[in-house]
Scaffold this motif. Sequence first.
Motif, PDB file in Angstrom:
ATOM      1  N   ASP A   1      -4.258 -46.150 -17.457  1.00 42.10           N
ATOM      2  CA  ASP A   1      -3.793 -46.937 -18.606  1.00 42.10           C
ATOM      3  C   ASP A   1      -3.586 -48.403 -18.228  1.00 42.10           C
ATOM      4  O   ASP A   1      -3.953 -49.312 -18.976  1.00 42.10           O
ATOM      5  N   GLU A   2      -2.995 -48.650 -17.063  1.00 42.93           N
ATOM      6  CA  GLU A   2      -2.753 -50.037 -16.617  1.00 42.93           C
ATOM      7  C   GLU A   2      -4.075 -50.763 -16.393  1.00 42.93           C
ATOM      8  O   GLU A   2      -4.264 -51.904 -16.844  1.00 42.93           O
TER       9      GLU A   2
ATOM     10  N   GLN B   1      -3.079 -40.969 -14.111  1.00 37.72           N
ATOM     11  CA  GLN B   1      -3.106 -41.260 -15.543  1.00 37.72           C
ATOM     12  C   GLN B   1      -2.395 -42.576 -15.851  1.00 37.72           C
ATOM     13  O   GLN B   1      -2.862 -43.373 -16.660  1.00 37.72           O
ATOM     14  N   GLU B   2      -1.263 -42.811 -15.185  1.00 35.94           N
ATOM     15  CA  GLU B   2      -0.542 -44.084 -15.379  1.00 35.94           C
ATOM     16  C   GLU B   2      -1.413 -45.256 -14.948  1.00 35.94           C
ATOM     17  O   GLU B   2      -1.448 -46.296 -15.615  1.00 35.94           O
ATOM     18  N   ARG B   3      -2.110 -45.076 -13.836  1.00 36.48           N
ATOM     19  CA  ARG B   3      -2.934 -46.169 -13.310  1.00 36.48           C
ATOM     20  C   ARG B   3      -4.131 -46.426 -14.225  1.00 36.48           C
ATOM     21  O   ARG B   3      -4.542 -47.592 -14.413  1.00 36.48           O
TER      22      ARG B   3
ATOM     23  N   ARG C   1       4.377 -38.631  -6.771  1.00 33.86           N
ATOM     24  CA  ARG C   1       3.118 -39.262  -7.156  1.00 33.86           C
ATOM     25  C   ARG C   1       1.944 -38.779  -6.298  1.00 33.86           C
ATOM     26  O   ARG C   1       0.806 -39.169  -6.541  1.00 33.86           O
TER      27      ARG C   1
ATOM     28  N   ARG D   1      -0.623 -37.220 -12.507  1.00 35.15           N
ATOM     29  CA  ARG D   1       0.308 -38.044 -13.287  1.00 35.15           C
ATOM     30  C   ARG D   1       0.192 -39.516 -12.900  1.00 35.15           C
ATOM     31  O   ARG D   1       0.103 -40.382 -13.766  1.00 35.15           O
ATOM     32  N   SER D   2       0.242 -39.805 -11.595  1.00 32.65           N
ATOM     33  CA  SER D   2       0.137 -41.196 -11.162  1.00 32.65           C
ATOM     34  C   SER D   2      -1.237 -41.772 -11.504  1.00 32.65           C
ATOM     35  O   SER D   2      -1.359 -42.959 -11.825  1.00 32.65           O
TER      36      SER D   2
END
Length: 513
Positions: free
Chosen positions: A341-342, A337-339, A323, A334-335
């Motif tokens: 969205d959340e 992008q995940e954050r 990450r 990557r990390s």
Amino acid sequence: MVTHRPNIVIAISIVLASAILAIAVWLLAQMREDALRRAQDSVFNVSLLVERDVSRNLEIYDLSLRAVIEGLKQPGVLDLKPAIRQMVLFDGSVSAKDMGSVLVLDEAGNIRFDSRASPPRQVNLADRDYFKVQRDSPDVGLYVSHPFIPRATTKEVSIALSRRISRPDGSFGGVVVGTMRLTYFRRLFDGMKLGPSGSMALMLTDGTMLMRRPYDPKIIGINLTGTANYSRFTQQPSGDFFGTAAIDGVERWYAFRHIDMYPLILDVALSTHDIYIEWRRRAWIIGSLIAALDVTIIALAVLFSQQMSRRLAAENELRELARTDGLTGLNNRRSFQERVDEDWRRAQRNAWPLSMLLIDVDSFKGFNDLYGHSAGDDALIDVARRIAQNVRRPGDMAARYGGEEFAVLLPDTDEAAAVHIAERIRAAVQGLQRRHVASSHHVLTVSIGVATARDQLIQNSRALINAADGALYDAKDAGRNRVMCYRATTVHVAAREAGEASTAPDTEVRNAG
């Protein structure tokens, strides 16, 4: 759950070890009760045997005394020849082992008839307690005397059993008395198994000691009135209790009973040390094994927990590496992008503003060409450090988005606050004064695009990224080293990056640079 929490393994092992220990303690407690119960059964059996033996012999002796009294009442008995009179008055039972003489005393205490001598010995026994009691108490019945040394026979300590002789008018006519050597009780007691520290005692109901095991001639005849154990003996016909002997101070478990029809108390006692000595030996063995087992269980759990902790640490490190950007230490794309969205979903639920910064190092290719890739890496590290220093809230996130591009996510932050943070980052990078001759500003600088999700202008997280990207392109087009906010005109840059063909109505352009 357990694989993610190594300490739970230790906690479970402690619970398991405690359960094993509790079971062992319960079993040892049961074994201790069993040891006491077996000792109590043994004591009850011994006391019952002794009581029956003593009662039987006293009853036989009492029957002999009664036979003498009945014989004296028979007409003509006193006129018989001495040898025949001896046979009539004294049967063979009184000559048994440990039985002394049977005497007939007149009202003055002189010996009238003697089972062991004819003519009788010339001895006066009016001072003995058995004579006085019978003389002064017509209804006493069988009387058991205090210990004494006989005058007429052997010098062994004895007791006497006596009955009153009454004339036809009820007046005192003398006493029939038989002696019994205390060696009978001593041999009887010695034949019982009571352990090394066990004791047994026979006493009169007034507290006078007749015989005790272990034997000590000094305590024969002493009176125990006032001692704690004797007080308990007198409270009920029989019973048991834990107590400490007044004679030797040893703690014992006592079982006592009053011997039927006779003024005697018998107590049998086992030392608590003797009762539990075998239990203690087994308890040490079992306790040691259980302790070793518990220590082993907990030690293995600790080792397993340590291994698991190391494994989790390695997994976390790998996860963090996955990450994190290896060069700058910031989060990777990557990390990030995940954050995004959340935080987008959270902002929509709570109606919070969500701002994003896209940061690009100006003319970085030229910097690399002039100064080399090593210097380029150092420059990226310095930029990342300045970004991290200005993004400090727990919910904020900074990431390396790719190459020389960085991204910052600012939850619950409106456009004005986001622009303020972006300007601080821009100024901090420019303040490095890292030389960059290929740049129009001659030092290393960054351009920053700001986008804030508000109202319905930005409809998803991808659109937010595109909006920040469009603002970044605007900042570069405007001359670099500046902060630009997203403008919702025909979405020229953002739409191109998203591959969209649609257009939107023009709105006001906001420029924070």
